[in-house]
Design a protein around this motif. Sequence first.
Motif, PDB file in Angstrom:
ATOM      1  N   ARG A  29       0.830  -1.216   0.000  1.00  0.00           N
ATOM      2  CA  ARG A  29       0.000   0.000   0.000  1.00  0.00           C
ATOM      3  C   ARG A  29       0.857   1.255   0.000  1.00  0.00           C
ATOM      4  O   ARG A  29       0.517   2.232  -0.670  1.00  0.00           O
ATOM      5  CB  ARG A  29      -0.953  -0.019   1.185  1.00  0.00           C
ATOM      6  N   SER A  30       1.961   1.242   0.717  1.00  0.00           N
ATOM      7  CA  SER A  30       2.876   2.397   0.684  1.00  0.00           C
ATOM      8  C   SER A  30       3.412   2.620  -0.718  1.00  0.00           C
ATOM      9  O   SER A  30       3.489   3.757  -1.199  1.00  0.00           O
ATOM     10  CB  SER A  30       4.043   2.189   1.655  1.00  0.00           C
ATOM     11  N   TYR A  31       3.781   1.519  -1.383  1.00  0.00           N
ATOM     12  CA  TYR A  31       4.262   1.615  -2.762  1.00  0.00           C
ATOM     13  C   TYR A  31       3.183   2.213  -3.667  1.00  0.00           C
ATOM     14  O   TYR A  31       3.446   3.132  -4.447  1.00  0.00           O
ATOM     15  CB  TYR A  31       4.679   0.230  -3.267  1.00  0.00           C
ATOM     16  N   LEU A  32       1.957   1.680  -3.591  1.00  0.00           N
ATOM     17  CA  LEU A  32       0.863   2.199  -4.423  1.00  0.00           C
ATOM     18  C   LEU A  32       0.597   3.673  -4.152  1.00  0.00           C
ATOM     19  O   LEU A  32       0.442   4.468  -5.088  1.00  0.00           O
ATOM     20  CB  LEU A  32      -0.419   1.389  -4.191  1.00  0.00           C
ATOM     21  N   HIS A  33       0.533   4.043  -2.889  1.00  0.00           N
ATOM     22  CA  HIS A  33       0.287   5.447  -2.544  1.00  0.00           C
ATOM     23  C   HIS A  33       1.394   6.345  -3.088  1.00  0.00           C
ATOM     24  O   HIS A  33       1.126   7.380  -3.708  1.00  0.00           O
ATOM     25  CB  HIS A  33       0.168   5.620  -1.032  1.00  0.00           C
ATOM     26  N   ALA A  34       2.634   5.941  -2.860  1.00  0.00           N
ATOM     27  CA  ALA A  34       3.768   6.769  -3.289  1.00  0.00           C
ATOM     28  C   ALA A  34       3.826   6.906  -4.805  1.00  0.00           C
ATOM     29  O   ALA A  34       4.008   8.014  -5.324  1.00  0.00           O
ATOM     30  CB  ALA A  34       5.074   6.188  -2.753  1.00  0.00           C
ATOM     31  N   THR A  35       3.682   5.805  -5.533  1.00  0.00           N
ATOM     32  CA  THR A  35       3.795   5.892  -6.991  1.00  0.00           C
ATOM     33  C   THR A  35       2.628   6.658  -7.596  1.00  0.00           C
ATOM     34  O   THR A  35       2.812   7.413  -8.554  1.00  0.00           O
ATOM     35  CB  THR A  35       3.928   4.497  -7.640  1.00  0.00           C
TER      36      THR A  35
END
Length: 175
Positions: A29-35
């Motif tokens: 989820r951190s990856y999705l939010h950041a990208t």
Amino acid sequence: MNTAPASATDSGPAEDHRWLTADEQRIWRSYLHATTLLEDHLDRQLQRDAGMPHIYYGLLVQLAEAPDRRLRMTELAMNAKITRSRLSHAVARLERNGWVRREDCPSDKRGQFAVLTEEGREVLRRTAPGHVAAVRQALFERLSPEQQKSLGEIMQIVAEGLQPNEAGADLPWLR
């Protein structure tokens, strides 16, 4: 975005699946939010400064770095990691703006080149400093040199794993 249904902890068919652990879910989820936020940030900067989305800027950069500022459309799609249909639409818009032109390929009647025009080159010259500043501010200034190196290594591993070399691979530029 959620990779496991709410019933994943219930007994039954869900037990056959290997769901993400809590830590994996947090990282995903951190990856999705950041990208998602990074792409939106860069799109807004480029729309504001040059009236184009980030994907179009990337196409202009690819052409600017190519010999004679030209690439086969198939190679441009491969470099941009997009479908040929999406590339065709993008190049049509860039042509309308006067930033790119298409030329027929003399050795392949079905092939075409995308060529960066002088006007397109000028747009890049004016836009690049602001874009580089946005990338630096949004990404590199937030990471230590060690984190930057790790991020680069991780993204290379992920990209290599998703881009198989075997014939028949389902890759965007082949669609």
